[in-house]
Design a protein around this motif. Structure first.
Motif, mmCIF file in Angstrom:
data_model
loop_
_atom_site.group_PDB
_atom_site.id
_atom_site.type_symbol
_atom_site.label_atom_id
_atom_site.label_comp_id
_atom_site.label_asym_id
_atom_site.label_seq_id
_atom_site.Cartn_x
_atom_site.Cartn_y
_atom_site.Cartn_z
ATOM 1 N N SER A 152 -69.412 -37.872 -21.449
ATOM 2 C CA SER A 152 -69.176 -37.462 -22.839
ATOM 3 C C SER A 152 -69.079 -38.714 -23.704
ATOM 4 O O SER A 152 -68.858 -39.820 -23.190
ATOM 5 C CB SER A 152 -67.871 -36.679 -22.934
ATOM 6 N N LEU A 153 -69.195 -38.534 -25.021
ATOM 7 C CA LEU A 153 -69.056 -39.687 -25.922
ATOM 8 C C LEU A 153 -67.666 -40.303 -25.785
ATOM 9 O O LEU A 153 -67.508 -41.514 -25.844
ATOM 10 C CB LEU A 153 -69.284 -39.248 -27.367
ATOM 11 N N LYS A 154 -66.673 -39.450 -25.561
ATOM 12 C CA LYS A 154 -65.301 -39.948 -25.411
ATOM 13 C C LYS A 154 -65.198 -40.894 -24.212
ATOM 14 O O LYS A 154 -64.557 -41.946 -24.284
ATOM 15 C CB LYS A 154 -64.356 -38.765 -25.232
ATOM 16 N N GLU A 155 -65.850 -40.513 -23.127
ATOM 17 C CA GLU A 155 -65.804 -41.373 -21.935
ATOM 18 C C GLU A 155 -66.506 -42.710 -22.211
ATOM 19 O O GLU A 155 -66.061 -43.777 -21.795
ATOM 20 C CB GLU A 155 -66.460 -40.664 -20.745
ATOM 21 N N ILE A 156 -67.616 -42.637 -22.948
ATOM 22 C CA ILE A 156 -68.412 -43.843 -23.186
ATOM 23 C C ILE A 156 -67.739 -44.770 -24.199
ATOM 24 O O ILE A 156 -67.661 -45.985 -24.004
ATOM 25 C CB ILE A 156 -69.817 -43.447 -23.686
ATOM 26 N N LEU A 157 -67.234 -44.173 -25.291
ATOM 27 C CA LEU A 157 -66.700 -44.996 -26.385
ATOM 28 C C LEU A 157 -65.207 -45.273 -26.237
ATOM 29 O O LEU A 157 -64.681 -46.169 -26.884
ATOM 30 C CB LEU A 157 -66.954 -44.306 -27.728
ATOM 31 N N GLY A 158 -64.534 -44.448 -25.432
ATOM 32 C CA GLY A 158 -63.092 -44.633 -25.244
ATOM 33 C C GLY A 158 -62.267 -44.092 -26.403
ATOM 34 O O GLY A 158 -61.060 -44.295 -26.441
ATOM 35 N N VAL A 159 -62.910 -43.448 -27.366
ATOM 36 C CA VAL A 159 -62.182 -42.837 -28.487
ATOM 37 C C VAL A 159 -62.787 -41.474 -28.791
ATOM 38 O O VAL A 159 -63.931 -41.206 -28.430
ATOM 39 C CB VAL A 159 -62.274 -43.670 -29.800
ATOM 40 N N GLU A 160 -61.996 -40.655 -29.471
ATOM 41 C CA GLU A 160 -62.534 -39.370 -29.914
ATOM 42 C C GLU A 160 -63.193 -39.549 -31.274
ATOM 43 O O GLU A 160 -62.768 -40.370 -32.079
ATOM 44 C CB GLU A 160 -61.400 -38.340 -30.010
ATOM 45 N N LEU A 161 -64.238 -38.770 -31.518
ATOM 46 C CA LEU A 161 -64.924 -38.831 -32.811
ATOM 47 C C LEU A 161 -64.752 -37.488 -33.516
ATOM 48 O O LEU A 161 -64.707 -36.445 -32.853
ATOM 49 C CB LEU A 161 -66.423 -39.068 -32.603
#
Ligand code: BT5
Length: 247
Positions: A152-161
């Motif tokens: 998920s983007l959260k896993e990749i970026l380390g933050v929620e969008l």
């Protein structure tokens, strides 16, 4: 009210907190709706992929389907999945994430699936009634709510969008590439697709007729994958009930 700046995609948005599947809902209303109507849900209880494979759709993702009614010959509809793939990859790029396309309908980041695309249509031999472009994109989804081969983007970026920000970027990109499709600028679409696709790789193709291995070189003008088998023959694999594994 969700404010979007696109002209076609999302000119009408139907939002659900929970639904069975946005693609199924879209199919139920497609004949009565105008092109561009978009269905989006926080959670899908019965999200699905090809051949009724389960699609995990917990809170935190974008689960959406858009009803399209392009005035093109039905043979071009297969290219809608390419519109979806390029649109998603460019949306991720705009968020600083480099993604790759695995033919025919998977978007991967670091080798893991972040998004799946499902195009389902109704058409006769000469006329398109509609085509539904379904997109499932894992954004703020926790890892343990997804299959092991997913990300998920959260896993990749380390933050929620904020989901809405991602949604707006995504439909802007999808609309851009849908315009190119409608203008029948297929070369532009396929060239962009190629530049993001995982090609020149050893693959194993699994279909109902059996399995074979080869090297995936390219896609042809209809979106079929061109695979060279070990005896040097070029086989065309058509998007359908096939799956592809990297060998
Ligand atoms: C796809 O199918 O990749 C197309 C998925 C389309 C989902 C969207 S969400 C909105 C709309 N409404 C729907 O009901 N569907 C569309 P396929 O190529 O068949 O891949 C399915 C496989 O992906 C599963 O068998 C799992 O291995 C994997 N998978 C399931 N959920 C996933 C998830 N959330 N993220 C990544 N991989 C997942």
């Amino acid at each position: 009210m969700i404010g979007v700046s696109t002209k076609i995609l999302g000119r009408k948005i139907i939002y659900f907190q929970e639904i069975d599947s946005t693609n199924e809902y879209a199919k139920r209303i497609a004949m009565e709706e105008e092109e561009g109507t978009l269905i989006i849900a926080d959670v899908q209880r019965k999200g699905h992929g090809r051949r009724s494979r389960e699609w995990a759709s917990p809170r935190g993702g974008i689960w959406m389907s858009v009803i399209l009614k392009p005035d093109v010959h039905p043979r071009h509809l297969i290219k809608i999945v390419f519109v979806g793939a390029v649109g998603v990859v460019e949306a991720l790029e705009a968020l600083g994430v480099e993604a790759k396309i695995k033919w025919p309908n998977d978007i991967l980041v670091n080798g893991k699936k972040i998004c799946g695309i499902l195009a389902e249509g109704k058409y006769s031999e000469s006329k398109v009634d509609y085509i539904i472009l379904g997109v499932g994109l894992n954004i703020n989804v926790d890892k343990d709510a997804l299959p092991p081969e997913a990300t998920s983007l959260k896993e990749i970026l380390g933050v929620e969008l904020p989901l809405m920000d991602v949604f707006k970027v995504l439909i802007g990109k999808l609309e851009h590439w849908y315009g190119i499709f409608k203008r029948q600028e297929h070369d532009i679409l396929f060239n962009r697709w190629r530049s993001h696709a995982i090609l020149n790789r050893k693959v194993r193709i699994l279909s109902e007729e059996g399995e074979f291995e080869g090297i995936a070189w390219d896609v042809d003008e209809d979106g079929a994958l061109i695979v060279e088998t070990p005896d040097g023959k070029m086989e065309k694999v058509i998007y359908g009930d096939v799956s592809l594994r990297y060998a």
